[in-house]
Design an enzyme around this catalytic site. Structure first.
Site, short mmCIF file in Angstrom:
data_model
loop_
_atom_site.label_atom_id
_atom_site.label_comp_id
_atom_site.label_asym_id
_atom_site.label_seq_id
_atom_site.Cartn_x
_atom_site.Cartn_y
_atom_site.Cartn_z
N GLY A 78 -18.33 -26.07 -17.03
CA GLY A 78 -18.35 -24.63 -17.27
C GLY A 78 -18.14 -23.86 -15.98
O GLY A 78 -17.48 -24.34 -15.05
N SER A 79 -18.77 -22.69 -15.89
CA SER A 79 -18.50 -21.79 -14.77
C SER A 79 -18.96 -22.33 -13.42
O SER A 79 -18.56 -21.80 -12.39
CB SER A 79 -19.17 -20.45 -15.03
N THR A 80 -19.83 -23.36 -13.42
CA THR A 80 -20.24 -23.88 -12.12
C THR A 80 -19.04 -24.44 -11.36
O THR A 80 -19.06 -24.51 -10.14
CB THR A 80 -21.29 -25.01 -12.25
N PHE A 81 -17.98 -24.78 -12.09
CA PHE A 81 -16.80 -25.35 -11.42
C PHE A 81 -16.02 -24.28 -10.65
O PHE A 81 -15.15 -24.60 -9.85
CB PHE A 81 -15.90 -26.05 -12.43
N LYS A 82 -16.36 -23.00 -10.89
CA LYS A 82 -15.69 -21.93 -10.14
C LYS A 82 -15.94 -22.06 -8.64
O LYS A 82 -15.14 -21.62 -7.82
CB LYS A 82 -16.15 -20.57 -10.67
#
Lengths: 425, 452
Positions: B194-198
């Site tokens: 999810g957004s942690t990969f940003k």
């Protein structure tokens, strides 16, 4: 030279005593029976060869290697199970008898004469096995007669050596053209039957699922063709055909593919159990071994046949296992001697060569299998593995060569050469 | 022919002598099992000296029992005569048995046990107090928490829930335990990030020079890439926005567009350098996750999906914690470790090999990413994790085919002198800001209380 023979007997007796004591944890008077049976058979053989047969002790080195090797083989079986030792001892006596007969009978004069008889009977034997044989250990390679069963492949090996030496003795000049096809029509006429015969044998063996046998006989054809002509191209062609055949077999037969997969990565397959256990056994043996009775290799499935080397390597160490290979090498090298005797017929020289190659190939196949150099193919270790047909056949093979060693010794004695001193031992 | 037999002998020597030390102590070697019952197996201890797994002598012989916090059972594993070994009990078996030295051939070993052989004690990097704090912080959720020391990669706490009780192993393996409780989600659970990969996308964009830290994006609430519309989670349009703000607000529109502009190779390379798509070098079982290859990232849509941590991407909590540690370290990557050292029976101390950090991000890149993560954990989506000591973090609410989204928190604390890098995942937890971030806050409070 007599001293060498005595030493060999001492090695065998010691191994038998230690193996039994190691197995039971203590020495017992009954442990003397097997060494007595073993020593007795050889003393009788040596006495008969020395006193009653002209040129009987033609090669004491070969005899000594044979004595020590069979002694260690019996000891390894004694280590596993006394009942197994008792059965194998009976086969051993038959084998020694067979050796004597093969060494004395005038076999060789018939070998060249009836070459298609050898080929046809070998083929028939295999065919009968494929049709009416019984399956034991995954291969349909046994014939049962009443309560007695044997592996015809062991006889077929000898028949194939007969056929090949007879055929090649005649065909050699035509097959030795420097370039392929240079021998013209006759080259094809002589190569044809050989190729057909080789493939027929291998085909029947593949049908029996006896991969080790197939590889062994094919290897024998190629090796003898190469040795008789000295032409690398036969070796290269044979290697290519073997590689192609193995790949095709791996593609089309599940049991072959599994063997390859297990060979490449024995750790990941439950079928790799045997080879993994064998490697553990080798490692446990280290350089000098654990001593008889202190290893765990006797638990490996088929340890008495295919994996006997693992047991020897664990309990006698690298030293013992290398000693065993050394004895095998001595037998193979001494069996080559008639091949270089100009006084002998071509058939006889090629026959000795064939036996030597056969023993070396067979030993190489199974040693390479146990040490994960090649996939395990399920052939026996000559003179060591449990099994009557194999032991008797090995004795017969070497006996046939001994037959010609005697002839060489006699002819040289007749010419007053140094070989006479062997008569005096 | 002599040469042929000679070569075979040499090859036998390879197994009998050269491979012997390895094979003789191989966990599957039955010889080892035979003598094992006669060896006093070394204990496994936490870094503070608390016992985790020890061997005691009973009437019937040696007994192995797990005595540490139950949440450490996944890492320590078990050593059971019938069910075999897992975790550190399996990985360090030859040390715990005291047969690791190269000279310990099987025979020496048969003789050695005659005089009472003791194994080596092992000290792990796990901190027993922090482990319990981590389990308490995650209590009531299904998921995992990994906390490691960013300076040397030491794993300080590793929790996977539901857990199991090693004392009830037999019942568990006969199928009476909670489904999947033996599975270590922290190292083997593979989830979309999810957004942690940003965090990784931002690092890749800065590393490849695709953007300058001061570039402004125009956030219209959604972006359409090759016909695929990607929306912000709450539908809000942030208008003109800087990249660190975009990370703090977790703008899907900005990051999808940013990733779609990146060179596939650059995105892939930075992810690989941060440890994705490969099994982390750890003693216990760990999964590799899945990182799409550059060829799979040829299309802009595929890159945009990876840009928001969805698509074909799968990561483990351990991998995320390691990536956070790189940012915490100012761009240095360290390998994860569970071993502090072994103590031999005669009191000799054998420490783990020294740390070998490797620079994988430029200092400037790490600095910008860190600032953006501080912003996220101060006033952005991760603000529920905030503490007086300044937290750096990023939440992620990862869509998945198994129901509610997985709730992630990835970060480190304190931001300017990091003591721990963490990754938290709550399976099907829902909104990360409300589920994962508070768990992080509770855990960081414990870090402060313990004064690491």
């Amino acid at each position: 030279m007599l001293r060498l023979v005595v030493l060999a007997l001492a090695v065998g007796d010691l191994a038998l005593l230690l193996a039994q004591a190691g197995r039971d944890g203590a020495f017992d008077m009954r442990h003397l029976l097997a060494p007595a049976g073993y020593t007795g058979a050889y003393v009788l053989l040596l006495w008969y060869l020395g006193k009653r047969v002209q040129g009987g002790l033609a090669d004491p080195i070969l005899l000594s290697a044979l004595i020590a090797l069979t002694g260690i083989g019996l000891a390894a079986l004694a280590r596993i199970d006394p009942a197994m030792l008792a059965r194998q001892l009976r086969w051993f006596w038959l084998g020694v008898g067979g050796f004597l007969v093969a060494a004395l009978a005038p076999v060789w004069r018939y070998v060249g004469r009836y070459r298609y008889l050898w080929a046809a009977s070998g083929f028939l034997l295999l065919l009968v096995t494929a049709l009416f044989g019984v399956e034991l250990g995954g291969a349909r390679s046994w014939i049962r007669l009443g309560s007695f069963q044997f592996q015809p492949i062991e006889i077929v090996k000898i028949l194939l050596v007969f056929y090949l030496s007879a055929h090649l003795a005649e065909a050699k000049p035509f097959l030795s053209a420097p370039r392929p096809g240079g021998g013209g029509w006759s080259e094809r006429a002589y190569l044809g039957p050989l190729v057909v015969m080789g493939f027929l044998f291998v085909f029947v063996l593949v049908a029996q699922r006896d991969l080790g046998g197939a590889l062994l006989l094919f290897g024998l054809v190629v090796a003898m063709l190469f040795a008789a002509t000295g032409l690398i191209r036969y070796l290269v062609a044979g290697g290519l055909i073997a590689a192609l055949g193995a790949s095709l077999a791996a593609l089309f037969f599940d049991h072959v593919r599994i063997r390859f997969l297990v060979w490449l990565d024995p750790w990941s397959y439950s079928r790799g159990y045997q080879i993994v256990e064998a490697l553990f056994a080798l490692a446990a043996g280290g350089f000098s071994g654990t001593g008889f009775g202190r290893g765990l290799a006797h638990r490996i499935p088929a340890v008495e046949t295919d994996f006997i080397l693992a047991l020897i390597a664990e309990e006698l160490g690298l030293l013992g296992a290398c000693g065993l290979l050394f004895l095998l090498a001595v037998i193979c090298v001494r069996c080559l001697a008639p091949a270089f005797d100009p006084a002998l017929e071509d058939v006889e020289r090629l026959g000795a060569l064939g036996v030597s190659l056969l023993v070396a190939l067979q030993a190489g196949l199974i040693v390479a299998g146990v040490t994960r150099l090649l996939p395990v193919t399920g052939v026996t270790l000559p003179f060591v593995s449990y099994g009557g047909s194999s032991l008797v056949a090995s004795f017969l093979q070497v006996g046939l060569v001994y037959n010609r060693l005697r002839a060489s010794a006699r002819s040289e004695a007749g010419r007053g050469s140094g070989v006479t001193q062997w008569r005096e031992v | 022919m002599v040469g042929f037999f000679f070569l075979l002998s040499l090859w036998m020597g390879y197994w009998c002598v050269i491979q012997a030390p390895y094979l003789s102590t191989h966990p599957r070697n039955p010889r080892l099992q035979l003598v094992e019952s006669k060896i006093r197996r070394g204990g496994i201890y936490a870094r503070g000296g608390e016992a985790l797994s020890v061997t005691t002598e009973a009437e019937s012989g040696f007994v192995r029992s797990f005595v540490g916090p139950l949440s450490a059972a996944h890492v320590v594993g078990y050593s059971h005569p019938r069910y075999g070994k897992t975790g550190l009990e399996a990985a360090w078996n030859r040390y715990l048995l005291g047969v690791a030295g190269g000279s310990q051939l099987a025979r020496a070993f048969y003789e050695a046990i005659g005089w009472g052989w003791s194994g080596w004690d092992a000290v792990t990097t796990l901190d027993a107090r922090l482990q319990e704090a981590a389990a308490a912080a995650l209590a009531g959720h299904q998921g995992a928490l990994v906390a490691l020391d960013p300076k040397d990669g030491s794993i300080l706490a590793m929790v996977s829930q539901p857990g199991y009780d090693p004392a009830r192993l037999a019942a568990l393996l006969e199928g009476q335990g909670e489904e999947g409780s033996l599975f270590n989600r922290a190292t083997q659970g593979q989830y979309p990030p999810g957004s942690t990969f940003k965090i990784i996308v931002l690092a890749a964009a800065l590393e490849s020079g695709a953007i300058k830290p001061d570039r402004l994006f125009d956030d219209r609430g959604s972006v359409t890439i090759d016909g695929r519309k990607i929306q912000n989670a709450n539908g809000r349009a942030y208008g003109p926005i800087a990249i660190d703000e975009a990370l703090a607000y977790s703008s899907n529109a900005v990051f999808a567009e940013l990733a779609s502009e990146l060179d596939p190779r650059a995105l892939y390379d930075v992810a690989v350098r941060l440890g994705f798509g490969a099994r982390p070098p750890l003693e216990i079982a760990a999964a590799a996750g899945r990182l799409p290859r550059p060829e799979e990232l040829e299309s802009a849509v595929a890159r945009a999906e990876v840009g928001i941590g969805q698509g074909a991407l799968l990561v483990t909590p351990l991998q995320m914690a390691l990536a956070a540690a790189v940012v915490a370290n100012g761009g240095w990557r360290v390998e994860p470790r569970l071993l502090v050292g072994f103590r031999t029976p005669n009191g000799q101390w054998q420490p783990a090999p020294p740390v070998q950090p490797e620079r994988v991000l430029a200092p400037g890149t790490a600095q910008v990413v860190k600032q953006a993560m501080v912003a996220a954990a101060t006033w952005g989506t991760a603000k529920e994790a905030s503490r007086p000591g300044v937290v750096a973090g990023k939440t992620g609410t990862a869509e998945n085919p198994h129901g509610e989204p997985h709730a992630w928190f990835v970060g480190f604390y304190p931001a300017h002198e990091p003591k721990v890098a963490v990754a938290i995942v709550v399976e099907n937890g829902g909104w990360a800001s409300q589920v994962a971030a508070p768990i992080a806050r509770r855990f960081f409070a414990a870090v402060d209380a313990l004064d690491l």
